[in-house]
Design a protein around this motif. Structure first.
Motif, PDB file in Angstrom:
ATOM      1  N   ASN A 164       0.779  -1.243   0.000  1.00 59.24           N
ATOM      2  CA  ASN A 164       0.000   0.000   0.000  1.00 59.24           C
ATOM      3  C   ASN A 164       0.809   1.291   0.000  1.00 59.24           C
ATOM      4  N   LEU A 165       2.058   1.218   0.475  1.00 55.76           N
ATOM      5  CA  LEU A 165       2.817   2.465   0.646  1.00 55.76           C
ATOM      6  C   LEU A 165       4.191   2.438  -0.020  1.00 55.76           C
ATOM      7  N   PHE A 166       4.499   1.388  -0.735  1.00 56.20           N
ATOM      8  CA  PHE A 166       5.849   1.155  -1.253  1.00 56.20           C
ATOM      9  C   PHE A 166       6.464   2.383  -1.920  1.00 56.20           C
ATOM     10  N   TRP A 167       5.720   3.013  -2.818  1.00 57.20           N
ATOM     11  CA  TRP A 167       6.292   4.086  -3.632  1.00 57.20           C
ATOM     12  C   TRP A 167       6.529   5.381  -2.857  1.00 57.20           C
ATOM     13  N   TYR A 168       6.049   5.444  -1.626  1.00 59.20           N
ATOM     14  CA  TYR A 168       6.205   6.659  -0.817  1.00 59.20           C
ATOM     15  C   TYR A 168       7.352   6.554   0.188  1.00 59.20           C
ATOM     16  N   LEU A 169       8.005   5.399   0.249  1.00 60.66           N
ATOM     17  CA  LEU A 169       8.963   5.121   1.315  1.00 60.66           C
ATOM     18  C   LEU A 169      10.393   5.548   0.979  1.00 60.66           C
ATOM     19  N   HIS A 170      11.229   5.544   2.001  1.00 61.39           N
ATOM     20  CA  HIS A 170      12.645   5.807   1.851  1.00 61.39           C
ATOM     21  C   HIS A 170      13.261   4.710   0.978  1.00 61.39           C
ATOM     22  N   PRO A 171      14.251   5.046   0.124  1.00 59.08           N
ATOM     23  CA  PRO A 171      14.852   4.036  -0.769  1.00 59.08           C
ATOM     24  C   PRO A 171      15.342   2.788  -0.056  1.00 59.08           C
ATOM     25  N   LYS A 172      15.921   2.942   1.143  1.00 55.49           N
ATOM     26  CA  LYS A 172      16.404   1.763   1.865  1.00 55.49           C
ATOM     27  C   LYS A 172      15.261   0.827   2.221  1.00 55.49           C
ATOM     28  N   LEU A 173      14.127   1.386   2.678  1.00 56.14           N
ATOM     29  CA  LEU A 173      12.978   0.547   3.018  1.00 56.14           C
ATOM     30  C   LEU A 173      12.403  -0.101   1.764  1.00 56.14           C
ATOM     31  N   LYS A 174      12.372   0.631   0.670  1.00 52.45           N
ATOM     32  CA  LYS A 174      11.907   0.048  -0.593  1.00 52.45           C
ATOM     33  C   LYS A 174      12.743  -1.173  -0.949  1.00 52.45           C
ATOM     34  N   LYS A 175      14.049  -1.042  -0.824  1.00 54.89           N
ATOM     35  CA  LYS A 175      14.959  -2.142  -1.153  1.00 54.89           C
ATOM     36  C   LYS A 175      14.698  -3.352  -0.258  1.00 54.89           C
ATOM     37  N   ASP A 176      14.582  -3.113   1.057  1.00 51.08           N
ATOM     38  CA  ASP A 176      14.353  -4.208   2.003  1.00 51.08           C
ATOM     39  C   ASP A 176      13.040  -4.932   1.712  1.00 51.08           C
ATOM     40  N   LEU A 177      11.982  -4.164   1.480  1.00 44.72           N
ATOM     41  CA  LEU A 177      10.671  -4.763   1.233  1.00 44.72           C
ATOM     42  C   LEU A 177      10.622  -5.465  -0.120  1.00 44.72           C
ATOM     43  N   PHE A 178      11.312  -4.918  -1.105  1.00 47.88           N
ATOM     44  CA  PHE A 178      11.348  -5.539  -2.434  1.00 47.88           C
ATOM     45  C   PHE A 178      11.957  -6.935  -2.352  1.00 47.88           C
ATOM     46  N   PHE A 179      13.076  -7.053  -1.661  1.00 46.83           N
ATOM     47  CA  PHE A 179      13.732  -8.359  -1.557  1.00 46.83           C
ATOM     48  C   PHE A 179      12.942  -9.338  -0.696  1.00 46.83           C
ATOM     49  N   LYS A 180      12.121  -8.836   0.199  1.00 44.36           N
ATOM     50  CA  LYS A 180      11.386  -9.722   1.099  1.00 44.36           C
ATOM     51  C   LYS A 180      10.040 -10.165   0.539  1.00 44.36           C
ATOM     52  N   TYR A 181       9.354  -9.275  -0.205  1.00 40.98           N
ATOM     53  CA  TYR A 181       7.972  -9.578  -0.587  1.00 40.98           C
ATOM     54  C   TYR A 181       7.717  -9.647  -2.096  1.00 40.98           C
ATOM     55  N   ASN A 182       8.628  -9.166  -2.897  1.00 39.45           N
ATOM     56  CA  ASN A 182       8.439  -9.210  -4.342  1.00 39.45           C
ATOM     57  C   ASN A 182       8.977 -10.523  -4.908  1.00 39.45           C
ATOM     58  N   TYR A 183       8.235 -11.144  -5.794  1.00 39.56           N
ATOM     59  CA  TYR A 183       8.627 -12.440  -6.365  1.00 39.56           C
ATOM     60  C   TYR A 183      10.009 -12.359  -7.020  1.00 39.56           C
ATOM     61  N   PHE A 184      10.216 -11.341  -7.859  1.00 37.09           N
ATOM     62  CA  PHE A 184      11.502 -11.211  -8.551  1.00 37.09           C
ATOM     63  C   PHE A 184      12.592 -10.801  -7.570  1.00 37.09           C
ATOM     64  N   GLY A 185      12.211 -10.011  -6.552  1.00 35.67           N
ATOM     65  CA  GLY A 185      13.181  -9.638  -5.548  1.00 35.67           C
ATOM     66  C   GLY A 185      13.692 -10.849  -4.791  1.00 35.67           C
ATOM     67  N   LYS A 186      12.813 -11.787  -4.477  1.00 35.55           N
ATOM     68  CA  LYS A 186      13.224 -13.004  -3.792  1.00 35.55           C
ATOM     69  C   LYS A 186      14.188 -13.817  -4.651  1.00 35.55           C
ATOM     70  N   LEU A 187      13.935 -13.884  -5.976  1.00 40.24           N
ATOM     71  CA  LEU A 187      14.807 -14.620  -6.880  1.00 40.24           C
ATOM     72  C   LEU A 187      16.193 -13.969  -6.957  1.00 40.24           C
ATOM     73  N   ILE A 188      16.177 -12.651  -7.074  1.00 43.64           N
ATOM     74  CA  ILE A 188      17.452 -11.922  -7.161  1.00 43.64           C
ATOM     75  C   ILE A 188      18.270 -12.145  -5.899  1.00 43.64           C
ATOM     76  N   LYS A 189      17.606 -12.110  -4.736  1.00 39.28           N
ATOM     77  CA  LYS A 189      18.291 -12.251  -3.456  1.00 39.28           C
ATOM     78  C   LYS A 189      18.988 -13.612  -3.352  1.00 39.28           C
ATOM     79  N   ILE A 190      18.398 -14.622  -3.954  1.00 42.16           N
ATOM     80  CA  ILE A 190      18.994 -15.976  -3.908  1.00 42.16           C
ATOM     81  C   ILE A 190      20.377 -15.990  -4.550  1.00 42.16           C
ATOM     82  N   PHE A 191      20.535 -15.161  -5.620  1.00 41.78           N
ATOM     83  CA  PHE A 191      21.776 -15.207  -6.386  1.00 41.78           C
ATOM     84  C   PHE A 191      22.757 -14.099  -5.969  1.00 41.78           C
ATOM     85  N   LEU A 192      22.365 -13.314  -4.992  1.00 46.49           N
ATOM     86  CA  LEU A 192      23.288 -12.256  -4.533  1.00 46.49           C
ATOM     87  C   LEU A 192      24.362 -12.823  -3.608  1.00 46.49           C
TER      88      LEU A 192
END
Length: 281
Positions: free
Chosen positions: A253-281
């Motif tokens: 609900n609020l992703f686009w309004y957040l601080h970049p660091k929080l966006k990054k953390d939430l993207f890797f935790k809840y986004n499907y592609f973010g989860k895939l990327i995190k596996i290979f980091l």
């Protein structure tokens, strides 16, 4: 000058122990015009009898509505829907308002028509010598200080950008008793969630932040009462699923309004592609 009507909204359920004090603080307000809207979730004690006894003690209209219990959020919403005011001032059955609470909040509200939410500091009442309650007060007393910077008036989006937005305490505004809302915010932001139990107040505050300016008064204009039942809920907040799920609610609900660091953390935790990327980091 013509001042706006304010609806004091009091959602109730078996509140006979403290409702008399709450009502006294409502009718003691120095501000006018007012109405008092009570939405009762089928109380089986003397709550409504006590409230009715105030009808002859004040010129403020007191309207009581019976609500079929379907959760606390639904009762809060019913209060709002039954109100006629331009502004909503919640007062919970355990809590108190200072005599100048509404006057001070309205004076700030009318300075800027874009303000949708005003909050203040609050004092506390607690019974006995409960160490858990004292510990809770020490930790959560000055919620406004949790913001990196809080101003008298600022846009809510500025606060949503705070790097510490999801840090403890998550509720950096306070309980509904410390908040004044412009009624039109409900048309824009919707109503309180009827699915949430622990985070429904601040989940709504932050939805309002997306669209409106926020006012802050650096004075204690309300008193929040802690008692055993509330303290238990506070101390066991991790048992509420929506407390643990709240970061995901923020992601959706609020992703686009957040601080970049929080966006990054939430993207890797809840986004499907973010989860895939995190596996290979």
């Amino acid at each position: 000058m013509s001042y706006p009507l304010v609806s004091i909204c009091i959602p109730t359920f078996n509140g006979e122990k403290f409702i008399d004090e709450a009502m006294q603080s409502a009718i003691a307000q120095t501000y006018r015009p007012l109405e008092i809207i009570v939405s009762d979730d089928a109380s089986s004690d003397e709550t409504l009898s006590i409230i009715k006894s105030f009808i002859s003690k004040t010129e403020i209209p007191i309207k009581i509505f019976h609500h079929k219990p379907t959760g606390i959020g639904a009762n809060w919403n019913n209060c709002v829907k039954k109100s006629n005011g331009d502004y909503i001032k919640f007062l919970f059955q355990d809590d108190l308002l200072t005599p100048d609470c509404i006057k001070a909040m309205i004076e700030l509200a009318i300075k800027d028509k874009e303000i949708g939410l005003i909050f203040s500091k609050r004092g506390f009442i607690f019974e006995g010598n409960d160490n858990d309650q004292k510990k809770w007060i020490n930790q959560f007393k000055d919620l406004h200080s949790s913001w990196k910077k809080i101003e008298n008036i600022q846009h809510g989006r500025k606060l949503l950008k705070d790097k510490n937005f999801l840090s403890t305490p998550r509720n950096k505004i306070g309980e509904p008793t410390v908040v004044l809302l412009k009624k039109s915010v409900f048309e824009k932001a919707g109503y309180f969630s009827t699915e949430l139990t622990q985070s429904l107040d601040y989940e709504f505050w932050y939805r309002v932040f997306k669209y409106f300016k926020v006012g802050f008064i650096d004075r204690e204009l309300a008193t929040f009462r802690l008692h055993d039942q509330q303290a238990t809920a506070k101390n066991k907040k991790s048992n509420f699923p929506d407390y643990n799920d709240y970061p995901e609610i923020v992601y959706h609900n609020l992703f686009w309004y957040l601080h970049p660091k929080l966006k990054k953390d939430l993207f890797f935790k809840y986004n499907y592609f973010g989860k895939l990327i995190k596996i290979f980091l």
